[in-house]
Design an enzyme around this catalytic site. Structure first.
Site, PDB file in Angstrom:
ATOM      1  N   SER A 161       0.804  -1.288  -0.032  1.00  0.00           N
ATOM      2  CA  SER A 161      -0.103  -0.109  -0.112  1.00  0.00           C
ATOM      3  C   SER A 161       0.909   1.377  -0.016  1.00  0.00           C
ATOM      4  O   SER A 161       0.264   2.103  -0.420  1.00  0.00           O
ATOM      5  CB  SER A 161      -0.911   0.089   1.144  1.00  0.00           C
ATOM      6  OG  SER A 161      -0.413  -0.457   2.337  1.00  0.00           O
ATOM      7  N   ASP A 190       3.823  -8.269   5.963  1.00  0.00           N
ATOM      8  CA  ASP A 190       4.141  -8.849   4.664  1.00  0.00           C
ATOM      9  C   ASP A 190       2.684  -9.597   4.292  1.00  0.00           C
ATOM     10  O   ASP A 190       2.308 -10.174   4.832  1.00  0.00           O
ATOM     11  CB  ASP A 190       5.228  -9.593   4.646  1.00  0.00           C
ATOM     12  CG  ASP A 190       5.425 -10.383   3.289  1.00  0.00           C
ATOM     13  OD1 ASP A 190       4.791 -10.280   2.262  1.00  0.00           O
ATOM     14  OD2 ASP A 190       6.744 -10.803   2.946  1.00  0.00           O
ATOM     15  N   ASP A 214      -0.780  -3.996  -5.933  1.00  0.00           N
ATOM     16  CA  ASP A 214       0.033  -3.120  -6.565  1.00  0.00           C
ATOM     17  C   ASP A 214       1.650  -3.424  -6.389  1.00  0.00           C
ATOM     18  O   ASP A 214       1.828  -2.459  -5.656  1.00  0.00           O
ATOM     19  CB  ASP A 214      -0.366  -1.605  -6.497  1.00  0.00           C
ATOM     20  CG  ASP A 214       0.309  -0.685  -7.401  1.00  0.00           C
ATOM     21  OD1 ASP A 214       0.906  -1.060  -8.589  1.00  0.00           O
ATOM     22  OD2 ASP A 214       0.643   0.624  -7.033  1.00  0.00           O
ATOM     23  N   CYS A 270       3.054  -0.425 -12.737  1.00  0.00           N
ATOM     24  CA  CYS A 270       3.528   0.967 -13.234  1.00  0.00           C
ATOM     25  C   CYS A 270       4.483   0.546 -14.317  1.00  0.00           C
ATOM     26  O   CYS A 270       5.626   1.187 -14.380  1.00  0.00           O
ATOM     27  CB  CYS A 270       3.788   1.990 -12.470  1.00  0.00           C
ATOM     28  SG  CYS A 270       4.926   1.711 -11.341  1.00  0.00           S
TER      29      CYS A 270
END
Length: 503
Positions: free
Chosen positions: A247, A297, A317, A378
């Site tokens: 996060s 984790d 992400d 990304c």
């Protein structure tokens, strides 16, 4: 009558001026140390190929006071870093003592040779001032050896050209509404609403909002369009329990909180201690009271534990190559980019990243009550995107998940490497000025439908088949836990129950 001491009198007369100069020197002193801290994080992350954050994100964190000066100092030192190292080696100024503070020494050397003029305070500054002649001599030797007249010719300074990319800001609806934000921002800028992402505003390229009151108090967040699409694609409802698996720094986390209207619960996992602090700062700034930050984790979370039995959505992400945001992150200033062979992809690193990404995605798929998972990167690399999604499709299918089309109106889809890649979403480096990837996995029938007249679609994504609208007989979770049934076995049992006649 005592005689007036001219030295003492002169000192008293100069005192106000010296005090003003001392304030400026103190400001420069602290700015150099803030810049050194950022530089150390960048260089250590670059060496490990695992950055704590981008230059911009580190500089514009709440702990940095003089953001513009620090940003400029870090960028300029990085641009000159290769030359600075050569000069310092040539002058032989880094003793064992000062090697422990080498990033600070780089910053001061830049300021001394190319930047701020004037006297310097601080032990490190005073030490390098004594070595200034040696540094200047070493610089002159390098210029002669390279056959150039000045530093600009040697460094071939590449001023970072601002991408003609709009400035995107996301309104934090936990604090203000979008119309209020538009009215406030229009006092300085032209503002438009984005046509795809709710509460996302478009401002002119180069709009500097870092010190804007709405940014400082968490009413708006500087967040790119593609980054903002991930939380919307997940589509969590108010009251849900959600996990944000990787996060930090928290922009997507607080976006989820806003979409959920501050209701329900978000478990925000982050393993890195430094990034946990930034995550907590952003959560507090946003007023996202339904977020629980976990220094943990994600892979250590047991899907069978009762604490996660109600988790209905996971945003994933994970760490990636960052190749889709490399220019915006100013990665081209880092040593690894200039080490030679920069156009060659580090295949070994990409494979290692993909292995980790696959592991966390498969772990997310194993949570028994989850019905929506977004996997986003990304990255522009197929190995982290289409190839990875294709590799997990068999296990995803065994758990009852299938790919769904997120943002159906978006024109750029996944690379056509397998059947179903058209459900994936990509943004383009040239067209969209950033390279992002989003995959949405959906599992139906886990929870009783709220309204049988509606099909399984929402504004962010649609499943490729409609669910049969009947009441499902739920799996007896208590018995499953007592028998230590695995998540996969739980789903198999659920599927058999689901095929039974409706009651």
């Amino acid at each position: 009558m005592a005689r007036r001491n001219p030295v003492t009198s002169a000192a008293k007369e100069r005192k106000p001026e010296e005090k003003r100069q001392s304030n400026a020197e103190r400001s420069a002193y602290f700015a150099r140390r803030e810049a050194a801290k950022v530089l150390r994080s960048m260089l250590q992350g670059d060496a490990r190929r695992r950055a704590v954050g981008s230059i911009k994100s580190l500089v514009y964190s709440p702990s940095i006071r003089n953001k513009k000066a620090t940003f400029a100092l870090v960028c300029q030192t990085l641009k000159h870093l290769s030359l600075i190292k050569d000069v310092m080696d040539g002058a032989n100024v880094l003793s064992a003592k000062w090697k422990k503070q080498k990033e600070l020494m780089y910053i001061i050397t830049y300021d001394l040779l190319f930047g701020q003029k004037g006297s310097f305070t601080g032990d490190a500054e005073k030490y390098l001032m004594l070595k200034k002649d040696a540094l200047q001599s070493a610089l002159s030797r390098i210029l002669r050896r390279k056959g150039v007249k000045d530093v600009e010719d040697l460094v071939a300074l590449d001023k970072v050209s601002e991408l003609q990319k709009p400035r995107y800001v996301r309104v934090n609806t936990l604090k203000i509404d979008t119309e209020f934000a538009i009215r406030e921002l229009r006092q300085q800028y032209a503002v438009q609403k984005d046509d795809i992402v709710p509460d996302l505003l478009i401002l002119p390229p180069g709009a500097d909002l870092h010190n804007h009151p709405l940014v400082m108090n968490g009413s708006i967040f500087l967040q790119g369009k593609a980054s903002s699409m991930a939380a919307v694609a997940l589509g969590p409802k108010p009251g849900w329990e959600v996990i944000d698996a990787c996060s930090a720094p928290g922009n997507k986390t607080v976006h989820l909180a806003a979409l959920m209207k501050g209701e329900g619960k978000i478990l925000a996992c982050e393993l890195n201690k430094e990034r946990v602090k930034r995550l907590k700062d952003n959560v507090k700034l946003a007023g996202a009271t339904n977020v629980k930050v976990m220094h943990e984790d994600f892979l250590n979370l047991d899907p069978r534990h009762p604490s996660y039995s109600k988790v209905r959505a996971i945003l994933l992400d994970p760490s990636c190559s960052g190749s889709g945001t490399a220019f915006e992150r100013l990665d081209h200033l880092l040593p690894s980019h200039n080490a030679g062979g920069t156009d060659l992809v580090d295949i070994k690193r990409l494979r290692k990243l993909a292995s980790f990404q696959k592991k966390v995605l498969e772990h997310a798929l194993s949570f028994p009550a989850v019905e929506r998972i977004v996997y986003s990167t990304c990255s522009i690399h197929q190995i982290e995107n289409e190839d990875l999604v294709n590799s997990v499709l068999p296990i995803a299918s065994s758990y009852g998940f299938q790919l769904a089309t997120t943002f159906p109106q978006w024109p750029r889809r996944g690379l056509p490497t397998f059947d179903g890649a058209e459900h994936l979403l990509r943004t383009d480096l040239t067209i969209d000025k950033e390279g992002f990837f989003i995959a949405l996995f959906v599992r139906e029938g886990i929870h009783q439908p709220e309204d049988c007249s509606k099909n399984a679609e929402n504004h962010a994504g649609s499943v490729t088949r409609k669910s049969s609208c009947r009441t499902r007989k739920p799996l007896n979770i208590f018995i499953a836990k007592m028998l230590k049934v695995s998540p996969h076995q739980q789903f198999t049992l659920w599927r058999k129950r689901a095929q039974a006649p409706a009651t």
